[in-house]
Write a protein that holds these residues in place. Structure first.
Motif, mmCIF file in Angstrom:
data_model
loop_
_atom_site.group_PDB
_atom_site.id
_atom_site.type_symbol
_atom_site.label_atom_id
_atom_site.label_comp_id
_atom_site.label_asym_id
_atom_site.label_seq_id
_atom_site.Cartn_x
_atom_site.Cartn_y
_atom_site.Cartn_z
ATOM 1 N N UNK A 29 31.921 -14.774 34.546
ATOM 2 C CA UNK A 29 30.944 -14.351 33.538
ATOM 3 C C UNK A 29 30.768 -12.837 33.562
ATOM 4 N N UNK A 30 30.833 -12.270 34.770
ATOM 5 C CA UNK A 30 30.761 -10.816 34.869
ATOM 6 C C UNK A 30 32.024 -10.194 34.289
ATOM 7 N N UNK A 31 33.136 -10.925 34.422
ATOM 8 C CA UNK A 31 34.418 -10.380 33.979
ATOM 9 C C UNK A 31 34.605 -10.469 32.472
ATOM 10 N N UNK A 32 34.031 -11.477 31.831
ATOM 11 C CA UNK A 32 34.260 -11.670 30.394
ATOM 12 C C UNK A 32 33.567 -10.579 29.593
ATOM 13 N N UNK A 33 34.326 -9.795 28.826
ATOM 14 C CA UNK A 33 33.703 -8.725 28.041
ATOM 15 C C UNK A 33 33.135 -9.198 26.710
ATOM 16 N N UNK A 67 27.438 -7.446 27.217
ATOM 17 C CA UNK A 67 28.643 -7.082 26.458
ATOM 18 C C UNK A 67 28.432 -7.139 24.939
ATOM 19 N N UNK A 68 27.475 -7.939 24.494
ATOM 20 C CA UNK A 68 27.185 -7.982 23.058
ATOM 21 C C UNK A 68 26.017 -7.075 22.719
ATOM 22 N N UNK A 94 24.084 -12.187 37.968
ATOM 23 C CA UNK A 94 23.950 -11.927 39.397
ATOM 24 C C UNK A 94 22.627 -11.186 39.577
ATOM 25 N N UNK A 120 30.897 -12.067 26.612
ATOM 26 C CA UNK A 120 29.731 -12.919 26.848
ATOM 27 C C UNK A 120 29.968 -14.349 26.404
ATOM 28 N N UNK A 121 31.215 -14.811 26.540
ATOM 29 C CA UNK A 121 31.561 -16.123 25.988
ATOM 30 C C UNK A 121 31.338 -17.277 26.959
ATOM 31 N N UNK A 122 30.911 -16.937 28.173
ATOM 32 C CA UNK A 122 30.774 -17.996 29.166
ATOM 33 C C UNK A 122 29.309 -18.279 29.468
ATOM 34 N N UNK A 123 29.036 -19.543 29.765
ATOM 35 C CA UNK A 123 27.669 -19.944 30.087
ATOM 36 C C UNK A 123 27.657 -20.655 31.425
ATOM 37 N N UNK A 124 26.533 -20.539 32.101
ATOM 38 C CA UNK A 124 26.396 -21.178 33.409
ATOM 39 C C UNK A 124 25.331 -22.261 33.318
ATOM 40 N N UNK A 175 21.655 -16.211 31.263
ATOM 41 C CA UNK A 175 22.996 -16.140 30.692
ATOM 42 C C UNK A 175 23.570 -14.728 30.653
ATOM 43 N N UNK A 217 30.171 -17.355 39.281
ATOM 44 C CA UNK A 217 29.885 -16.609 38.048
ATOM 45 C C UNK A 217 30.598 -15.258 37.972
ATOM 46 N N UNK A 218 31.677 -15.133 38.748
ATOM 47 C CA UNK A 218 32.479 -13.912 38.677
ATOM 48 C C UNK A 218 33.126 -13.820 37.289
ATOM 49 N N UNK A 259 32.304 -3.615 31.340
ATOM 50 C CA UNK A 259 31.022 -3.340 32.006
ATOM 51 C C UNK A 259 31.019 -1.860 32.341
ATOM 52 N N UNK A 302 36.234 -4.804 36.416
ATOM 53 C CA UNK A 302 35.901 -5.668 35.284
ATOM 54 C C UNK A 302 35.858 -4.874 33.982
#
Lengths: 269, 386
Positions: A168-172, B342-343, B49, A174-178, B45, A165-166, B189, B186
């Motif tokens: 997901x932390x990187x995407x600014x 982010x949103x 972490x 919030x476009x990714x889901x786990x 979501x 999930x790195x 954030x 990143x």
């Protein structure tokens, strides 16, 4: 249980067959092996240098937004989190989102003004993966499970993803889901709504793929087809394309451009 | 030397048995996570972490903290640390083992862990983190083992150990720098996107690591004939003092930059953590204030030599530092980064009971590793003295 047993039978039989034939097969594959770049592509395949999208929010209505999000979920077997048994509360905690609706101030948090036009406050904004030119998720991924194709589409290899999930932390955006659980838990009878598209497994990340599977057979993305003209898709790398003409004629905005990610999704407001 | 680990008192075995029982229970809970997925945790979501990675981040610091013994002893010939340097190295081993277990516990597909090596990706900070952590583990294992062996046999350690020791010093700084780079590189954030994150990580590490080691020294002294030495302990307290002040100073720099610049994206996260502004009822607010009060109170006491050097107060001061930095760099670091999202949604996170049990289980593995390694080291030191 019955299905499972049947599956095991088939799997067992195939394994037996493979082991006896493996030597011959290996030879056969070797003889007829053609590298992917030497195979002939079907003429119908849509190719581009950089795929992009323009969303004309003036044309978006609640109905179109509903149709767009619905067709995407159905065609990509995106689970419905309300069908999850766990967690009992806050089912949306495990929600998978590919394309969904947000308010302007959430889609563009750094543009939210004090005196925002009323129509913008009320307009449904569709957000999805921006298929960035310089994707931070690709940079973060330790296994190249997420990667950028030469045509600009950022894709996921669900079989390689380790679920760290790195990205997901990187995407600014919030476009990714786990997949916090087996995504089939969120499909009716655990069956895919579209058998032609793979369902995923628990523990991997997923996101919008710009309908790469559709482009490969010469079709436009699902969302574009049901958008009644609100969404335009095309090659923004080609200066003669329809989408480039649209970008020339209309003032468009993109999400968080200041971060240097280079989103390929444009909004007309 | 392993024989020393197999030959202990009743309370030694009872302690290990107790730890094993908890580890066993935690493993059963982990089996639930294995079958169902990470959905048994409180992560979601927008908060991807949680408690596992919080422990991981903190423990990388504890591991790096061992260098605060190695560096003065080997680079400055500070003899007082000679007796306990090995304890610092063994603490680092225990901490790195926990780190690696927390990473595995946090993976959605743990069976694919080797993909990080098979598909090595040098532009991913996670690849480097895996590399430096495993390297640090190997370095400390080899160095610690060889030095102890030499000490036991009354001979000088092999010559090739020295370069490894020198290598381990920058390496210790490296593991925590790379861990900070996981966060600080990143975009989008605001709480993490700061150049001072790596220095701040190091500062809190050099407070947390030595304070944990101090507590272990007290336990060792109480239960064995081995004395870490008064001078060494006083020096460690001094190191903790400076490091803790540096940590608070760096945090102060963050606060100044965020609030004086008045950039919402940077203020929002600190507001959330400490309960300012529109979203002032965060679950972490009491924790964050506890952390700040613990660290600042500890500084007030630590800067007074009379209190800092008084063995009566040392353990409580170390506990304050340990808990304060644990909250600060553990959950504080996670929640600050993920909330708001982010949103700009405020979706909070609270760990679940199974998640906490798995966490406790991994800590117990770490304690077991540290117990066994310390038992070996201390037994050998007792043997030499006798």
């Amino acid at each position: 249980m019955k299905n499972r047993r049947d599956f095991l039978k088939v799997a067992g039989a195939s394994a037996l067959g493979l082991s006896t034939l493996s030597a011959g097969n290996a030879f056969a594959i070797g003889e007829h092996f053609i590298p992917a770049d030497q195979t002939k592509k079907k003429d119908s395949v849509l190719e581009g240098t950089r795929w992009g999208m323009v969303i004309d929010t003036r044309k978006l209505t609640p109905e179109i937004v509903e149709d767009v999000t619905h067709i995407c979920r159905e065609k990509h077997n995106v689970p419905d989190c309300q069908l999850f048994e766990e967690p009992k509360k806050n089912k949306e905690h495990h929600e998978i989102k590919w394309i969904w609706e947000e308010h302007f101030h959430n889609a563009f948090p750094n543009m939210a003004a004090d005196f925002l036009a009323k129509k913008l406050e009320d307009t449904p904004f569709l957000v999805l993966c921006n298929q960035c030119e310089n994707p931070p998720c690709v940079r973060a991924c330790p296994t190249k499970a997420t990667f950028k194709r030469p045509d600009g589409i950022v894709l996921m290899d669900f079989h390689r993803c380790i679920g760290c999930r790195f990205c997901m932390a990187a995407c600014p955006y919030g476009s990714r889901s786990f997949n916090f659980q087996d995504p089939r838990n969120g499909l009716v009878d655990r069956k895919p709504t579209n058998p032609d598209f793979p369902t995923r497994m628990k523990g991997v990340v997923e996101k919008c793929n710009f309908c790469a599977e559709r482009l490969a057979v010469g079709e436009m993305p699902h969302c574009v087809e049901v958008s009644k003209g609100a969404i335009t898709f095309g090659d923004i790398g080609d200066e003669h394309s329809e989408i480039r003409l649209m970008l020339e004629e209309n003032y468009t905005i993109r999400r968080k451009v200041a971060l240097g990610t280079g989103p390929s999704v444009f909004y007309i407001v | 030397m392993l024989d020393k680990a197999l030959n202990g008192s009743k309370s030694y075995w009872l302690w290990l048995a107790g730890l094993s029982a908890i580890i066993g229970l935690a493993f059963l809970v982990y089996m639930k996570q294995w079958t169902f997925g990470l959905g048994i945790t409180g992560m979601h979501r927008d908060f991807t972490w949680g408690f596992y990675i919080a422990q991981f981040t903190f423990l990388v610091g504890v591991a790096a903290g061992g260098v605060m013994l190695v560096l003065p002893y080997y680079l400055h010939d500070y003899k007082a640390f000679g007796r306990i340097t090995i304890l610092g190295e063994f603490l680092a081993i225990g901490a790195v083992v926990m780190c690696l277990l927390f990473i595995v516990a946090d993976m959605g597909q743990p069976t694919r862990a080797m993909n990080v090596i098979l598909n090595a990706t040098p532009y991913s900070m996670l690849f480097w983190d895996a590399l430096v952590l495993n390297g640090y583990l190997a370095l400390n294992l080899i160095i610690g083992w060889k030095l102890l062996e030499a000490e036991r046999n009354g001979v000088a350690a092999p010559k090739w150990v020295k370069p490894l020791i020198y290598l381990s010093i920058p390496w210790a700084f490296g593991i925590h720098t790379v861990t900070a780079f996981l966060y600080s590189g990143l975009p989008g954030r605001g709480f993490w996107l700061t150049a001072v994150l790596a220095p701040r990580f190091l500062a809190s590490a050099f407070a947390a690591g030595p304070s944990f080691l101090m507590l272990l020294c007290f336990i060792v002294r109480k239960n064995t004939n081995f004395d870490p030495g008064e001078k060494a302990m006083k020096t460690l307290m001094k190191i903790i003092t400076y490091a803790l002040i540096a940590n608070i100073f760096f945090f102060g720099c963050e606060v100044f930059t965020a609030y004086y610049s008045n950039i919402p994206e940077h203020m929002a996260h600190i507001n959330y953590l400490f309960g300012f502004g529109d979203h002032s009822h965060g679950v972490l607010v009491p924790w964050m204030w506890t952390s700040m009060i613990l660290m600042i109170t500890a500084i007030i006491f630590l800067v007074q030599p009379k209190i800092r050097n008084n063995e009566k107060y040392m353990p409580i001061l170390c506990i304050m530092v340990f808990i304060g930095t644990w909250i600060d760099k553990g959950m504080g670091m996670m929640a600050g980064g993920f909330v708001p999202s982010p949103l700009h949604h405020y979706n909070e996170y609270v760990p679940t009971v199974p998640e906490l049990m798995i966490t406790v289980g991994i800590w117990c593995v770490g304690f077991a590793v540290i117990t066994i390694l310390f038992k070996i080291a201390v037994s050998i030191k007792e043997e030499i003295r006798a």
